[in-house]
Scaffold this active site. Structure first.
Site, mmCIF file in Angstrom:
data_model
loop_
_atom_site.group_PDB
_atom_site.id
_atom_site.type_symbol
_atom_site.label_atom_id
_atom_site.label_comp_id
_atom_site.label_asym_id
_atom_site.label_seq_id
_atom_site.Cartn_x
_atom_site.Cartn_y
_atom_site.Cartn_z
ATOM 1 N N GLU A 114 0.829 -1.209 0.000
ATOM 2 C CA GLU A 114 0.000 0.000 0.000
ATOM 3 C C GLU A 114 0.868 1.265 0.000
ATOM 4 O O GLU A 114 0.529 2.262 -0.654
ATOM 5 C CB GLU A 114 -0.910 -0.014 1.232
ATOM 6 C CG GLU A 114 -1.989 -1.095 1.174
ATOM 7 C CD GLU A 114 -2.782 -1.196 2.459
ATOM 8 O OE1 GLU A 114 -2.427 -0.485 3.440
ATOM 9 O OE2 GLU A 114 -3.753 -1.984 2.509
ATOM 10 N N SER A 200 18.379 -9.001 -10.043
ATOM 11 C CA SER A 200 17.129 -8.995 -10.810
ATOM 12 C C SER A 200 17.041 -10.089 -11.877
ATOM 13 O O SER A 200 15.989 -10.719 -12.024
ATOM 14 C CB SER A 200 16.917 -7.627 -11.466
ATOM 15 O OG SER A 200 16.604 -6.656 -10.509
ATOM 16 N N HIS A 329 1.980 -10.090 -9.526
ATOM 17 C CA HIS A 329 3.414 -10.393 -9.595
ATOM 18 C C HIS A 329 4.210 -9.323 -8.867
ATOM 19 O O HIS A 329 5.134 -9.623 -8.110
ATOM 20 C CB HIS A 329 3.875 -10.479 -11.050
ATOM 21 C CG HIS A 329 5.360 -10.589 -11.198
ATOM 22 N ND1 HIS A 329 6.039 -11.756 -10.927
ATOM 23 C CD2 HIS A 329 6.290 -9.671 -11.554
ATOM 24 C CE1 HIS A 329 7.340 -11.552 -11.116
ATOM 25 N NE2 HIS A 329 7.521 -10.297 -11.493
ATOM 26 N N SER A 330 3.885 -8.085 -9.093
ATOM 27 C CA SER A 330 4.545 -6.960 -8.439
ATOM 28 C C SER A 330 3.616 -5.752 -8.558
ATOM 29 O O SER A 330 2.507 -5.852 -9.093
ATOM 30 C CB SER A 330 5.898 -6.648 -9.089
ATOM 31 O OG SER A 330 5.706 -6.084 -10.387
#
Length: 439
Positions: A114, A200, A329-330
């Protein structure tokens, strides 16, 4: 330890093995007949192979082998699975630590997600639906087992003692963050907690873990390395290289696959054929098990046994945890574009945290009052961590080029690059991350 630095040793080991195989072949290249079955075999360079007079193919859609079953000890209602093999029981203290870690992790993920949506930092992803996989496996490992994670294993760090404040500092990239803000959010790392910094690109951590495990083997250590990855990452070439090197070099490395059903938007059925990820283990000569990733006790037992096998046998083990990515997912993803609302609703009803809570409640180890108090306290701790991290200054832009070379000062080419960076930032301040001093 650098994988590249280990490569010469890997090649030496390979050629030593090759010479041994050639010597063995010169003395054992012969036919043999089993007295028990009258089956003729021959010693090929790849091993002793039986002959057959039948023309038949194995595998494929016309001759699929039996699926590897999924090990489970707690059902969806929180009750014990009848006759389940539980070699490592959970006492009250351990069970409560596992549950409170999972509940805190769930709260942290919700509030950090959030906060990102409010624009407080640039990126976040949760492990919602996979809390049992990360926490259960972390509890089964030794605290100094080196972890090479992907990016959804914050539960491992939380279990090992990484604080909520440290998580928040990394997300904001402030002056208390060891990476000095150079990494993306959620790219955690901790030397003290034996947790390699996240990278990453998918699957690059897997051969690194194997290389580190080979170093443990050469040093005579009784530890293991552990690498986490998703079923999508298992399609990368680095995954094949890692499995093959681990098996042929016989190193103590535990591969933990989080099969959560989706590689971003690609569903598992489009990602691979055959029997998932665990099915690849026997093909590489690696012991493998498939476990219910929503059952924290099953994950704990599977990984603890995997560690025992890896240490005692000095060999790799593959664990495939079957779970479901309940969230997007993100923060850069909208999973409603490729998943139905009914699908997501049905899986969220199988929340692994609620499932374990019910198991604890049936034993009178946890109450509604304890649940309410813990959730309230965890929420306040996360809010405090966010506020604390937001108030810490960020490193100046010049830190972008430091720590590359040892010694005082910067070499001339980095000095030139820094001046170009500072000039560009002064000309286009809107491109600069908020709060980063231009100096």
């Amino acid at each position: 330890m650098s994988y590249l630095l280990l490569k010469p040793r890997l090649y030496h080991a390979f050629f030593r093995s090759l010479r041994s195989a050639n010597q063995a072949l010169s003395t054992k290249c012969s036919f043999a007949t089993s007295a028990a079955s009258d089956q003729v075999t021959m010693e090929f360079p790849g091993g002793r192979i039986p002959f057959t007079s039948q023309l038949s193919f194995v595998g494929g859609p016309d001759n699929e082998p039996a699926k590897i079953p999924c090990y489970s000890t707690i059902d969806m209602t929180g009750k014990d699975v009848e006759n389940a093999t539980v070699l490592h029981q959970l006492d009250k203290e351990l069970a409560l630590k596992m549950y409170t870690t999972m509940a805190t992790l769930q709260t942290m993920d919700t509030l950090f997600y959030e906060a990102q949506r409010q624009g407080r930092f640039s990126f976040y992803l949760t492990c919602q639906g996979e809390e049992a996989t990360t926490v259960g496996s972390a509890a089964a490992l030794a605290s100094d087992d080196m972890v090479f994670a992907q990016y959804r294993e914050q539960g491992v760090l939380l279990w090992r003692g990484y604080t909520l404040q440290q998580f928040a500092n990394q997300l904001f990239g402030n002056c208390h963050e060891p990476g000095k803000g150079r990494q993306m959010p959620i790219h955690y790392g901790s030397k003290e907690l034996a947790y390699q910094t996240i990278s990453s690109p998918l699957a690059t951590q897997m051969p690194h873990a194997v290389g580190a495990a080979y170093a443990l083997k050469l040093s005579g250590s009784k530890g293991v390395t552990v690498t986490y990855f998703g079923e999508g990452a298992a399609s990368e070439g680095d995954a094949h290289a890692a499995f093959n090197f681990a098996a042929t070099l016989s190193v103590p490395c535990i591969f933990i696959c989080r099969n959560n059903g989706y590689a971003i938007s690609t569903p598992a059925y489009e990602q691979y054929k055959g029997d998932g990820i665990a099915g690849r283990g026997p093909m590489y000569g690696i012991s493998a098990i498939r476990v219910d990733g929503g059952d924290v006790r099953a994950v704990y037992n599977a990984v603890r046994e995997a560690r025992r096998i890896a240490v005692e046998g000095c060999r790799p083990v593959l664990v495939e945890a079957m779970s479901y990515r309940s969230g997007h997912h993100s923060t850069s993803d909208d999973s409603s574009r490729y998943r139905t609302a009914d699908e997501m609703r049905s899986w969220r009803a199988r929340d692994p945290v609620a499932r374990f809570r019910q198991w604890l409640t049936l034993r009178s180890w946890w109450s509604d009052a304890q649940e309410q108090a813990h959730r309230k306290a965890a929420r306040q701790q996360v809010v405090d961590a966010l506020e604390g991290a937001a108030g810490v200054p960020k490193h100046p832009l010049s830190e972008l080029v430091t720590d590359v070379y040892s010694g005082p000062g910067l070499p001339w080419h980095l000095q030139e690059q820094l001046q170009e960076i500072l000039a560009a930032a002064a000309k286009h301040p809107e491109l600069l991350p908020p709060g980063v001093p231009v100096q």
